[in-house]
Enzyme design. Sequence first.
Site, PDB file in Angstrom:
ATOM      1  CB  CYS A 121     -41.056 -45.193  12.283  1.00  0.00           C
ATOM      2  SG  CYS A 121     -39.826 -45.513  11.020  1.00  0.00           S
ATOM      3  CG  ASN A 135     -38.961 -45.276  16.218  1.00  0.00           C
ATOM      4  OD1 ASN A 135     -39.060 -44.668  17.269  1.00  0.00           O
ATOM      5  ND2 ASN A 135     -38.188 -44.860  15.247  1.00  0.00           N
ATOM      6  CD  GLU A 142     -26.742 -24.097  11.351  1.00  0.00           C
ATOM      7  OE1 GLU A 142     -26.512 -23.631  10.221  1.00  0.00           O
ATOM      8  OE2 GLU A 142     -27.873 -24.501  11.681  1.00  0.00           O
ATOM      9  CD  GLU A 173     -32.971 -20.295   9.767  1.00  0.00           C
ATOM     10  OE1 GLU A 173     -33.565 -20.427   8.694  1.00  0.00           O
ATOM     11  OE2 GLU A 173     -32.274 -21.191  10.264  1.00  0.00           O
TER      12      GLU A 173
HETATM   13  C1  F6R Z   1     -31.693 -23.048   7.909  1.00  0.00           C
HETATM   14  C2  F6R Z   1     -32.217 -23.944   6.903  1.00  0.00           C
HETATM   15  C3  F6R Z   1     -31.813 -23.742   5.491  1.00  0.00           C
HETATM   16  C4  F6R Z   1     -31.557 -25.076   4.818  1.00  0.00           C
HETATM   17  C5  F6R Z   1     -31.302 -24.894   3.325  1.00  0.00           C
HETATM   18  C6  F6R Z   1     -30.942 -26.194   2.648  1.00  0.00           C
HETATM   19  O1  F6R Z   1     -32.177 -23.331   9.174  1.00  0.00           O
HETATM   20  O2  F6R Z   1     -32.990 -24.818   7.196  1.00  0.00           O
HETATM   21  O3  F6R Z   1     -30.711 -22.917   5.398  1.00  0.00           O
HETATM   22  O4  F6R Z   1     -30.450 -25.674   5.433  1.00  0.00           O
HETATM   23  O5  F6R Z   1     -32.442 -24.366   2.725  1.00  0.00           O
HETATM   24  O6  F6R Z   1     -31.933 -27.145   2.811  1.00  0.00           O
HETATM   25  P1  F6R Z   1     -31.648 -28.668   2.557  1.00  0.00           P
HETATM   26  O7  F6R Z   1     -30.736 -29.140   3.619  1.00  0.00           O
HETATM   27  O8  F6R Z   1     -32.998 -29.313   2.616  1.00  0.00           O
HETATM   28  O9  F6R Z   1     -31.013 -28.787   1.204  1.00  0.00           O
END
Ligand code: F6R
Length: 613
Positions: free
Chosen positions: A2, A101, A486, A493
């Site tokens: 926060c 926070n 990962e 990306e």
């Molecule tokens: C990669 C990334 C995406 C999200 C995916 C799921 O860096 O950010 O692959 O992990 O779109 O998003 P959430 O976790 O918000 O469901």
Amino acid sequence: MCGIIGVTARDGNVVPLVLEGLERLEYRGYDSVGVAVNAGGRILVRKASGKLADVRRRLALDSLVGSTAIGHTRWATHGAPNDVNAHPHEDCDGSIALVHNGVIRNYASLREELASRGHRLRSETDTELIAHLIEEGVKAGLPVIEALAGAISRLDGSYALAILVAGEPGRIYFARMRSPLILGFGEGVNAVASDIPALLHLTRRIMTLEDGEFGWISPDRVEIYRLGAGGYERLKAIEVQARVKTVEWTLEKASKGGYPHFMIKEIYEQPQALQDTYNGAVEAPEVSRAARLIVEAPRVYVVGAGTSYHAGLVFSYYLSRLAGVASIPLISSEFKFYESTVGEGDVVVAVSQSGETYDTLEAVRAYKARGAVVIGVTNVVGSALDRLGDLTLYIRAGPEIGVAATKTFTSQVMVLQLLAIRAAEARGALDPSEAREKAGILAAAPQVASEAIRSSEPLAKLLASRGNWRSIYVLGRGLGYPIAKEGALKIKEIAYLHAEAYPAGESKHGPIALVEDGFPVFLVATSDSPEIAGNALEMAARGADVMVLKPSDMELDLKSSERIRILSMPGGGLLLEPYSLTPFFQLLAYYKAVQSGYDPDKPRNLAKTVTVE
Ligand code: F6R
């Protein structure tokens, strides 16, 4: 996470200064806003859920007047983002108001204790309890500073606090433990805030507080104390003066904490995020409740997209290794192909940072309709997943602005590791003392992440400058495989470089055909899989440029050579390896993007939250 701020001035109205500070703190949280002023010994509080601009207009925050005020922008951790849970919080009779926070770990026991002593608790927050603890000291006749020292010595967890006390109109009390807090010193105006941008419109003379420090500011004075084992002592004026620094940052740079992009800032925030995650989850009863549901379920599904799917893979791994429970990890968009196997009492662990990802929500709805129990794991209190799930585990990483998930991944992993440990305990695979010991190991995760970031930074920068890669492999075995996945996703990306991750044992079943002289191969060595050394050798023998990322305490039958480079990261064992081996790839992706002239915060074709199929 926060944002908090407090400003006290010799004369004039500080409310506009507090509101301007809150605008700059909104990146730290934006689900609720509140301001309190001390108007000549009477505290007035206005607060509501919603974003700053909206709450400002609805509650006419600009019409508040006072020369001492505090403000807060919230990112909910305890209790939904509603008007009552918004900060500031007050004691029983409204003579103490505070903003906070952090996360208080012993929240449940303190709440019970205060309620049993007749305190009127209005909200579901951990923060409100602190106001009541101070109230008890003040009502017992202690000076406020002693009451504050007594209150914070009862807290287990993290906090940055700014506090108004009705009877002391020109003062703001403050305290810090494991959550950021700084003081700013201007001409006839002093302030306290979560970070530098919030104060740049007031002053550039800043002092960073350390853990265990607390005290008060008035327009012309500051007193700082340090909490120690045997009580507390006051810091000498000369020490305080020596710690005041003049910052040269521009506002733009400051809003990113001095970093050029949110992504790198968020990578560096991981130790703090992990600390908050740990505090919030290590003893949370809902984690144990979720664990019991898991061990009693006929089947366990784990769903998520992108990075959240990778966190789900890490969970399946630990659930199997620690608890001996089998689970089915699924990419959210694939849910319907497995729907027919879902039945009454099955558990779905749905992982989503935003809690709004369309495919994940669809999976949850469909599985729930077939009688499954949904455990949501999310960073956003009040998100659709939070509302849909039967039980939610919050990751408490704070808002993530860069499109790429970085700190939310490591925080997801930590909550899921704790869930796996509790499941092992519930199933009897670990006895309570073994479970406590395993959970205790995770207390080192912030430190490990911090060291990993430090060790990775120069290596990632150097490797990113090798501009001739067209495609790379990132391989792992066991725990190393989801970490490799990962890592490859980050590189794709953010750096727009083709990166493929697969279990290292698969090389000879096809992918090694691509390997030729100079082909870059990263291997993620985790302590469960020393046989990865063989994969490094087989790649090097075909001319690959092999880089082995390994924990420093892992024995690997491999030496650095012309073709094989060993990148050593902090050790600490299997539970800590996700924090040791993940940051390198985040940093490699980041520096590769920056060196190629791409914006790492807004990669092309991507959005932070994917609310379409
Ligand atoms: C990669 C990334 C995406 C999200 C995916 C799921 O860096 O950010 O692959 O992990 O779109 O998003 P959430 O976790 O918000 O469901």
